[in-house]
Enzyme design. Structure first.
Site, PDB file in Angstrom:
ATOM      1  N   ASP A   8      11.312  15.237  13.227  1.00  0.00           N
ATOM      2  CA  ASP A   8      11.657  13.422  12.543  1.00  0.00           C
ATOM      3  C   ASP A   8      12.332  12.865  13.436  1.00  0.00           C
ATOM      4  O   ASP A   8      11.991  11.695  13.944  1.00  0.00           O
ATOM      5  CB  ASP A   8      11.595  14.086  10.832  1.00  0.00           C
ATOM      6  CG  ASP A   8      12.239  12.730  10.488  1.00  0.00           C
ATOM      7  OD1 ASP A   8      11.735  11.975   9.804  1.00  0.00           O
ATOM      8  OD2 ASP A   8      13.927  12.665  10.193  1.00  0.00           O
ATOM      9  N   ILE A  17       1.039  -1.112   0.380  1.00  0.00           N
ATOM     10  CA  ILE A  17       0.225  -0.005  -0.314  1.00  0.00           C
ATOM     11  C   ILE A  17       0.773   1.196   0.420  1.00  0.00           C
ATOM     12  O   ILE A  17       1.945   1.891   0.802  1.00  0.00           O
ATOM     13  CB  ILE A  17      -1.125   0.126   1.272  1.00  0.00           C
ATOM     14  CG1 ILE A  17      -1.949  -0.924   1.132  1.00  0.00           C
ATOM     15  CG2 ILE A  17      -1.603   1.079   1.362  1.00  0.00           C
ATOM     16  CD1 ILE A  17      -2.492  -1.423   2.398  1.00  0.00           C
ATOM     17  N   LYS A  43      12.163   9.532  15.601  1.00  0.00           N
ATOM     18  CA  LYS A  43      12.884   8.712  15.260  1.00  0.00           C
ATOM     19  C   LYS A  43      13.600   7.647  16.565  1.00  0.00           C
ATOM     20  O   LYS A  43      14.102   7.089  17.311  1.00  0.00           O
ATOM     21  CB  LYS A  43      14.056   8.593  14.118  1.00  0.00           C
ATOM     22  CG  LYS A  43      13.739   8.732  13.102  1.00  0.00           C
ATOM     23  CD  LYS A  43      14.369   9.561  11.849  1.00  0.00           C
ATOM     24  CE  LYS A  43      13.377   9.261  10.362  1.00  0.00           C
ATOM     25  NZ  LYS A  43      14.612  10.248   9.239  1.00  0.00           N
ATOM     26  N   GLY A  45      16.478  18.413  -3.965  1.00  0.00           N
ATOM     27  CA  GLY A  45      15.564  17.470  -2.999  1.00  0.00           C
ATOM     28  C   GLY A  45      15.954  17.084  -1.726  1.00  0.00           C
ATOM     29  O   GLY A  45      14.710  15.849  -1.689  1.00  0.00           O
ATOM     30  N   ILE A  82      20.141   1.422   6.756  1.00  0.00           N
ATOM     31  CA  ILE A  82      21.222   1.666   7.759  1.00  0.00           C
ATOM     32  C   ILE A  82      20.132   0.135   8.403  1.00  0.00           C
ATOM     33  O   ILE A  82      18.974   0.821   9.559  1.00  0.00           O
ATOM     34  CB  ILE A  82      21.668   2.311   8.642  1.00  0.00           C
ATOM     35  CG1 ILE A  82      22.559   3.558   7.737  1.00  0.00           C
ATOM     36  CG2 ILE A  82      22.716   1.756   9.722  1.00  0.00           C
ATOM     37  CD1 ILE A  82      22.160   4.462   8.532  1.00  0.00           C
TER      38      ILE A  82
END
Lengths: 429, 429
Positions: free
Chosen positions: A199, A8, A203, A185, A134
């Site tokens: 973010d 998905i 993590k 990008g 990683i």
């Protein structure tokens, strides 16, 4: 009869997974006896499925996947915490194995998801949620479990590492570096989640939960981003034998788990100091293994898909062997979190002042008033308008005392601060 | 009822394992539900077992362990390829799981051992055989299997990395650096296996076998050691933007697998260049994951025991779940090895010459005669007796042509070589 996959999300990572399957399906069977079959592909964009050769099994409704009794493994790659959660919980409730790359989801609803997985004797694998390709979650959940982990330090956000590397190497400011990152990008049009440390917070919440056997969610992680860092901070750090990295840290302390994300001065001889550009690395310290580090490309179709497909293959291999998962949620403890104001570390504090007598003394008094011991103070450069930067490095101090210092300094005559300054960078030993 | 362990060998690594069990046995049960019980400890030295609290279950005969029907996992930590092989094969024949740290055994008899394990539906885990505590075998056998690995470069021998680091940093010669390494316990009294590259050859044989799905034994690995490296080589390398490392390399090429161990010039911006002292690191390049590196302490009681106990815990966890192993030997292919003389790379070649006219030209002619294109030649320093060093760097050349060059140069008038010179260091791109 193969292990049937329902995938998905056919964007960067999903497309990368389909590429890997298309290239290596026969290798997986030949080398490992793992027989994968893509049974269904779900996306908002049929073209993406068609372009990978999966137009025939395309659906735009994820229910077609989670309700399909033939599908063994659901691969959730749409991101976010709403529909993605429905998919993951729905797939588990239907007794399916789940592989996801979704850090935000695992860092907010990890407990609920893993509880349901345990209840259903299913597995949720999420290697790709941290550090791109990683291997770090598998090593923490398997290879390193004989250790009591004392510390995890991660450069886990490629965007900010790219920006900081560029600023340090070329001397350009944050905005210009961000614009270049966006051009290449390496940064999103809205870079907030990256540059403000959200973010990275997700993590480190995931890594800390695994390493310390205690549930930590992303909203519990103190985080500061890199918007306030100036080129002068990077030069000053370099002069003192440091580089500046946006570190995600988690430490086991006598007071509990200390977990946070912020710009950090890292000694140049630390293994993390050589991790530049968009690369990621996670440094782990354990009581037996000592210091170890896992390094690689933290983003992009290939690396993230490598991690997702590693999980898929491992899960498929287990299913083919007829084994139930034997690693579930490992958050068996409830350790306290150290409040940020209790943090003790060394601090770099930089602010602009008028270049006249008395100002330095006044600022020095503030440190003294709050019992913060100063290691060094350097007056750097001459700015436009005849002002200078003062750079203080403290000895080990308490965060709460530093906050009082910052607050007092802001009010001093001759100190020129906008809303954000002084700039604070914590110093890693 | 716990998983019963029979541990054989109570030296550095075995002692480290018993320390970990003594410290964390309850944690393993609490966090992971893994219930370990040390049923038997075998050693030539009862004192070592007694000092760790295992005098009661001590035996000096390993048959007491492999013949004990109650023992589930045999941990072989005596090293070598004779008794150790009897232990491992005997344990497998008796249907027991095996964990070993034995690189020489796995790199010579890996096929035979893994075949027996497959036949007996048992598992042989050997994470500790390469890279001390660094998880590398588990990542290669699990997390990274969606990749076609193209290259593995390893600094897998701490002794030689320590010696080369010391020579580069302090300018001392090989013998003095070796003596210092021996003093600090980083080199054995007989350092042959380390400094001649045999230890590294065993390790890269293991890694290459896994990564390329083809059996490579240590005797198939071309190896050169570091005895001939002079401080001047390290300085010359540094001047050209390189450092010198004893690399263990394995590359997938169109001609087959290229696997070798030798001193290598590594560009200073390569992640491996920052790996100094006794540290180890393994760099892996895959078609999806891109570049990744695993770094840590390559030796010592703690790191090696961390890896052994990681394997023990994982195996125990699987046994408790009632699962048979689902990863066995993965050497499904038989790829050709590239003969060393077919290697193409760039070369650093250094030798001493009389400082007089004509010698440089004569040496340059030799390269030209064998169609080896020279990138640069530098005349370095003035040695005792009025001689100088010539340092040639070639463009990409064939090893067989280089050997002809070396042979011719040795015979030239004015070239002062002993049996070993010229010194050759291959250059990593």
């Amino acid at each position: 009869m193969g292990v049937k996959l329902g995938l998905i999300g056919t964007g960067t990572v999903g497309g990368g997974c389909l590429d890997i399957i298309n290239t290596h399906k026969q290798d997986f069977l030949h080398h490992y006896g793992i027989d994968l079959e893509v049974a269904r592909v779900c996306s908002r964009n049929p073209e993406q499925a068609i372009s990978h050769g999966y137009g025939d099994c395309f659906t735009s409704d994820f229910h077609d996947i989670i309700n399909d009794p033939d599908i063994d493994i659901v691969i959730e790659l749409i991101g976010g915490t709403t529909t993605a959660k429905d998919i993951v919980m729905g797939a588990l409730a239907a007794g399916k194995q789940v592989v996801t790359a979704n850090k935000a989801l695992m860092a907010t609803s990890g407990e609920e998801i893993l509880d349901l997985a345990d209840k259903m004797h299913c597995e949720v694998a999420f290697e790709a949620s941290v550090g791109g390709g990683i291997p770090i979650i598998v090593p923490l959940k398997h290879s390193l479990i004989s250790n009591e982990v004392s510390s995890i330090l991660g450069i886990v956000n490629g965007t900010t590492n790219y920006i900081l590397t560029l600023m340090a190497e070329s001397g350009i400011n944050y905005s210009d570096a961000l614009a270049l990152a966006q051009e290449k990008g390496f940064a999103e049009a809205d870079p907030t989640a990256d540059v403000d440390g959200l973010d990275a917070a997700a993590k480190i919440a995931i890594l800390a939960s695994i390493a310390f056997n205690t549930r930590i969610t992303m909203d519990q992680v103190y985080h500061e981003g890199i918007r306030l860092i100036l080129p002068t901070d990077l030069t000053a750090a370099q002069d003192m034998g440091y580089c500046v990295k946006l570190l995600a840290l988690a430490n086991r302390t006598d007071e509990g788990i200390d977990v946070r994300v912020h710009p950090t001065m890292v000694p140049l001889d630390h293994p993390l100091a050589a991790v530049n550009g968009v690369d990621n690395a996670i440094y782990v310290k354990g009581d037996a293994v000592g210091e170890t580090m896992f390094y690689g490309e933290g983003a992009g179709a290939g690396p993230a898909a490598s991690a997702v497909m590693g999980d898929v293959l491992e899960t498929a291999r287990r299913l083919q062997a007829g084994c139930q998962p034997f690693v579930g949620c490992t958050c068996t403890d409830t350790l306290p979190l150290v409040p940020m104001e209790n943090l003790t570390t060394r601090y770099y504090i930089r602010f602009e002042v008028e270049d006249r007598s008395g100002v330095l003394a006044a600022t020095a008094n503030v440190f003294s008033n709050h019992d913060v011991s100063v290691y060094s103070v350097i007056q750097r450069g001459k700015n436009e308008g005849g002002t200078v930067d003062l750079v203080y490095i403290t000895h080990t101090a308490r965060e709460r005392d530093i906050r009082k210092v910052l607050s007092d300094i802001r009010c001093l005559e001759g100190v020129l601060v906008d809303d954000s300054e002084p700039t604070v960078i914590r110093v890693q030993k």
